[in-house]
Scaffold this active site. Structure first.
Site, PDB file in Angstrom:
ATOM      1  N   THR A 169      -4.247   6.679  11.143  1.00 22.20           N
ATOM      2  CA  THR A 169      -5.139   5.534  10.929  1.00 22.20           C
ATOM      3  C   THR A 169      -4.540   4.515   9.965  1.00 22.20           C
ATOM      4  OG1 THR A 169      -6.298   6.784   9.208  1.00 22.20           O
ATOM      5  CG2 THR A 169      -7.267   6.799  11.433  1.00 22.20           C
ATOM      6  N   ARG A 170      -4.934   3.246  10.173  1.00 25.58           N
ATOM      7  CA  ARG A 170      -4.530   2.147   9.305  1.00 25.58           C
ATOM      8  C   ARG A 170      -5.615   1.072   9.338  1.00 25.58           C
ATOM      9  NH1 ARG A 170      -1.242   5.551   8.714  1.00 25.58           N
ATOM     10  NH2 ARG A 170       1.021   5.380   8.476  1.00 25.58           N
ATOM     11  N   ALA A 184       0.820  -1.212   0.000  1.00 26.06           N
ATOM     12  CA  ALA A 184       0.000   0.000   0.000  1.00 26.06           C
ATOM     13  C   ALA A 184       0.854   1.261   0.000  1.00 26.06           C
ATOM     14  CB  ALA A 184      -0.929   0.005   1.215  1.00 26.06           C
ATOM     15  N   LYS A 193       8.450  -0.390  -5.019  1.00 30.36           N
ATOM     16  CA  LYS A 193       7.324  -1.297  -5.228  1.00 30.36           C
ATOM     17  C   LYS A 193       6.564  -0.944  -6.502  1.00 30.36           C
ATOM     18  CE  LYS A 193       7.522  -4.067  -1.658  1.00 30.36           C
ATOM     19  NZ  LYS A 193       7.828  -5.509  -1.861  1.00 30.36           N
ATOM     20  N   TYR A 206      10.751   3.022  -0.454  1.00 32.19           N
ATOM     21  CA  TYR A 206      10.096   1.711  -0.438  1.00 32.19           C
ATOM     22  C   TYR A 206       8.887   1.701  -1.379  1.00 32.19           C
ATOM     23  CZ  TYR A 206       7.883  -2.481   1.508  1.00 32.19           C
ATOM     24  OH  TYR A 206       7.312  -3.718   1.675  1.00 32.19           O
TER      25      TYR A 206
END
Length: 317
Positions: free
Chosen positions: A216-217, A116, A150, A146
């Site tokens: 938040t996650r 993500a 990706k 990172y």
């Protein structure tokens, strides 16, 4: 059943995936720089190889039908935010070498584990944020080196499919957690770190939270993750797919769930300076449900209960 390679098989998701594939009846080779730290090797073969080296990637991919490419130099926010060049260099080498070796060795299907972190930071600037859809990755502005690594490796997979006919699949992980993973040393993710802090806490202690804790996650339990990986590999969908839950919580809420599970209800939270990553992130599972007719089902409370029990056993003996 297929002959399968799992790279990164000494890591958290990798060794769980090896166990899952073996239970399905596949022949499995695991490859990593290290053996699994917290569990036995379930693979039919396990080889210590450095996929940053082309010759090692060719050895790893010999004689297999499918590759699950999970190998990566990674960790929690503390590691990701302070090792940009190392991450970009190491992971780019791993991914370029592994997919080319798979092509040379006639692999028929290749799954790449993305993240993500590919999503643009401006879509994650507030805590109460809209869930991230797969198409939101463009125009590109990923989080940190990172995320850039990706995203370019996702493009690599799509181009290998177009040019060479290698059937590639791409999964974007959203905060995978569970037992038998890193829980200290700086590379651990937040659920494991909080479980460790609470397990070590004495009555009346305060648990440190980086930032104000209102970031938040969403979090996905490891059993759901490995099932989703295999389902995505076996699907006909070549474009990236989110793999996570769509329940968004604050880090403060996650900490309180860990405290509740532990039974140490007199613990408090203390907020300190530290890297926080993006302000808000949540998975949109609409496409996942449409493509697979499936999505993760383990509740955060159930997953944390199992994770906490394992971490507590490690730190308390």
């Amino acid at each position: 059943m297929a002959r399968v390679l799992v790279t990164g098989a000494g890591g958290f998701i990798g060794h769980h995936l090896v166990t899952h594939l073996k239970a399905m009846g596949h022949w499995v080779r695991g490859v990593d720089l290290k053996y699994p730290e917290f569990t036995d090797v379930d693979a039919d073969e396990f080889e210590i190889l450095d996929l940053r080296r082309r010759e090692d990637a060719l050895v790893a991919t010999r004689g297999v039908d499918h590759v699950y490419a999970l190998a990566a130099d990674m960790g929690g926010m503390g590691f990701i935010s302070s090792n940009h060049a190392t991450i970009l260099r190491n992971n780019s080498l791993i991914n370029l070498n592994t997919i080319e070796a798979a092509r040379i060795n006639g692999v028929s299907r290749y799954l790449y584990s993305s993240s993500a972190c590919v999503y643009p930071e401006h879509l994650q600037a507030e805590a109460d944020i809209a869930p991230l859809k797969e198409e939101d990755a463009y125009p590109a502005n990923p989080q940190d080196a990172y995320g850039w690594e990706k995203l370019i490796s996702e493009r690599l997979c799509l181009y290998y499919r177009e040019e060479f006919g290698l059937e590639t699949r791409i999964v974007r992980f959203h905060n995978i957690y569970g037992p038998c993973g890193t829980y200290d040393g700086g590379r651990e993710k937040v659920p494991a770190a909080l479980c460790r802090k609470v397990a070590l806490a004495e009555p009346g202690d305060a648990i440190e939270i980086w930032g104000d804790g209102e970031q938040t996650r969403s979090f996905c339990y490891i059993d759901d993750c490995v099932e989703g990986i295999v389902r995505i590999m076996e699907s006909d969908h070549a474009e990236p797919l989110n793999l996570g839950t769509d329940r968004m919580v604050t880090i403060n809420e996650l900490a309180r769930i860990v405290i509740e599970v532990s039974g140490k209800r007199d613990l408090t939270l203390r907020h300190v300076d530290g890297p926080q990553g993006v302000r808000g992130r949540n998975s949109d599972n609409s496409l996942l449900r449409k493509v697979l007719g499936w999505e993760p089902t383990t509740s955060l409370e159930d997953g944390i209960r199992q994770t906490y029990a394992w971490v507590e056993k490690q730190v308390r003996g």
